[in-house]
Design a protein around this motif. Structure first.
Motif, PDB file in Angstrom:
ATOM      1  N   VAL A   1      10.666  51.274   7.384  1.00 46.49           N
ATOM      2  CA  VAL A   1      10.994  49.929   6.915  1.00 46.49           C
ATOM      3  C   VAL A   1      12.075  50.051   5.852  1.00 46.49           C
ATOM      4  O   VAL A   1      11.980  50.873   4.936  1.00 46.49           O
ATOM      5  CB  VAL A   1       9.741  49.242   6.328  1.00 46.49           C
ATOM      6  CG1 VAL A   1      10.135  48.020   5.506  1.00 46.49           C
ATOM      7  CG2 VAL A   1       8.780  48.845   7.432  1.00 46.49           C
TER       8      VAL A   1
ATOM      9  N   LYS B   1       7.137  43.174   7.942  1.00 49.73           N
ATOM     10  CA  LYS B   1       7.539  44.581   8.107  1.00 49.73           C
ATOM     11  C   LYS B   1       6.444  45.545   7.651  1.00 49.73           C
ATOM     12  O   LYS B   1       6.056  46.462   8.392  1.00 49.73           O
ATOM     13  CB  LYS B   1       8.820  44.865   7.302  1.00 49.73           C
ATOM     14  CG  LYS B   1      10.021  44.031   7.684  1.00 49.73           C
ATOM     15  CD  LYS B   1      11.269  44.484   6.953  1.00 49.73           C
ATOM     16  CE  LYS B   1      11.162  44.433   5.440  1.00 49.73           C
ATOM     17  NZ  LYS B   1      10.968  43.061   4.916  1.00 49.73           N
ATOM     18  N   SER B   2       5.965  45.358   6.426  1.00 47.15           N
ATOM     19  CA  SER B   2       4.953  46.274   5.898  1.00 47.15           C
ATOM     20  C   SER B   2       3.634  46.132   6.642  1.00 47.15           C
ATOM     21  O   SER B   2       2.911  47.117   6.844  1.00 47.15           O
ATOM     22  CB  SER B   2       4.747  46.030   4.395  1.00 47.15           C
ATOM     23  OG  SER B   2       5.903  46.409   3.673  1.00 47.15           O
TER      24      SER B   2
ATOM     25  N   LEU C   1       3.952  48.202   9.700  1.00 50.55           N
ATOM     26  CA  LEU C   1       3.861  49.621   9.384  1.00 50.55           C
ATOM     27  C   LEU C   1       2.411  50.024   9.100  1.00 50.55           C
ATOM     28  O   LEU C   1       1.962  51.095   9.504  1.00 50.55           O
ATOM     29  CB  LEU C   1       4.752  49.956   8.184  1.00 50.55           C
ATOM     30  CG  LEU C   1       5.224  51.411   8.118  1.00 50.55           C
ATOM     31  CD1 LEU C   1       6.205  51.706   9.239  1.00 50.55           C
ATOM     32  CD2 LEU C   1       5.851  51.722   6.771  1.00 50.55           C
TER      33      LEU C   1
ATOM     34  N   ASP D   1       7.894  53.469   4.167  1.00 44.24           N
ATOM     35  CA  ASP D   1       8.022  52.080   3.724  1.00 44.24           C
ATOM     36  C   ASP D   1       8.975  52.016   2.541  1.00 44.24           C
ATOM     37  O   ASP D   1       8.612  52.384   1.422  1.00 44.24           O
ATOM     38  CB  ASP D   1       6.646  51.524   3.335  1.00 44.24           C
ATOM     39  CG  ASP D   1       6.660  50.003   3.206  1.00 44.24           C
ATOM     40  OD1 ASP D   1       7.736  49.392   3.316  1.00 44.24           O
ATOM     41  OD2 ASP D   1       5.577  49.426   3.000  1.00 44.24           O
TER      42      ASP D   1
END
Length: 236
Positions: free
Chosen positions: A197, A44-45, A48, A166
């Motif tokens: 996120v 996910k990060s 991003l 995030d």
């Protein structure tokens, strides 16, 4: 506005190779609010960071605001970020030595805005975020919710086309988390594209669409309560 085509991201050390993203295809339209979910370590990060021009993919195409950016050098990424992208992080990332006003003003200083334009815009954002009484306070004098509101204010003060968040509620209790999410929703209603996120299903529902990641791949997407499996069985 944003399109990823067969996006790979691999991290290599002398002994280990880790695939963080594996053939990701994603299109985000202008004005969308997209929530990205998945277990820890699913990418996910990393996604991003790529969408926010903080890093380059290992391979694949990445189009942002009409530019193919996958091979951009740091200076090129920085130039495209300025004024176009705003960032909100879990840890607030405020500068302790600066007041609320000065923290929010910082991106405008980097853009070379005049004193008059900076003052006008900062006060406008302070009012929107209900932070005017706190403008001369330092971060350590604020609650966690107030600090995150300052972080959101700093992200939007340049009128960015896209906000990337995030885990913006990760360090907040439920009351302050809902306050921050209400602000994010208001920004979206005003036309800002938001990519967020989150681990929270309830906060993810603020978005128009939820993208589910697993092992570096998009396995499903949901919109308006419907779920579309992308690859095999949905594993959420």
């Amino acid at each position: 506005m944003i399109e990823a085509k067969d996006l790979f991201k691999v991290y290599r050390t002398e002994e280990v190779e880790t695939t963080a993203l594996n053939k990701v295809n994603l299109k985000i339209e202008e004005g969308e609010f997209v929530s990205i979910m998945g277990p820890s370590g699913c990418g996910k990060s990393t996604m991003l960071n790529l969408l926010g021009l903080l890093d380059n993919p290992t391979s694949g195409e990445l189009w942002i605001l009409g530019e193919e950016v996958s091979k951009y050098k740091e200076r090129q990424r920085t130039n495209l970020r300025k004024g176009n992208l705003g960032f909100v992080f879990q840890s607030f990332n405020l500068i302790d030595e600066l007041t609320v006003y000065e923290n929010i003003e910082l991106p405008l200083l980097y853009l070379g805005k005049s004193d008059y334009k900076r003052g006008k815009k900062v006060m406008e954002v302070l009012e929107k975020m209900q932070l005017v009484p706190r403008k001369n306070h330092f971060p350590q004098q604020l609650s966690g919710g107030q600090q995150q509101r300052v972080a959101v204010a700093r992200a939007v003060v340049t009128n960015p086309k896209i906000i990337l968040a995030d885990e913006p509620t990760g360090n907040l209790d439920s009351k302050h988390g809902e306050e921050v999410m209400d602000m994010m929703k208001k920004l979206h209603d005003e036309g800002t594209t938001i990519i967020m996120v989150t681990h929270s299903p309830s906060y993810a529902e603020y978005g128009d669409r939820i993208v589910h990641l697993f092992d570096g791949q998009i396995v499903s997407q949901s919109m308006n309560g419907s779920v579309k499996s992308i690859k095999g069985k949905v594993r959420i």
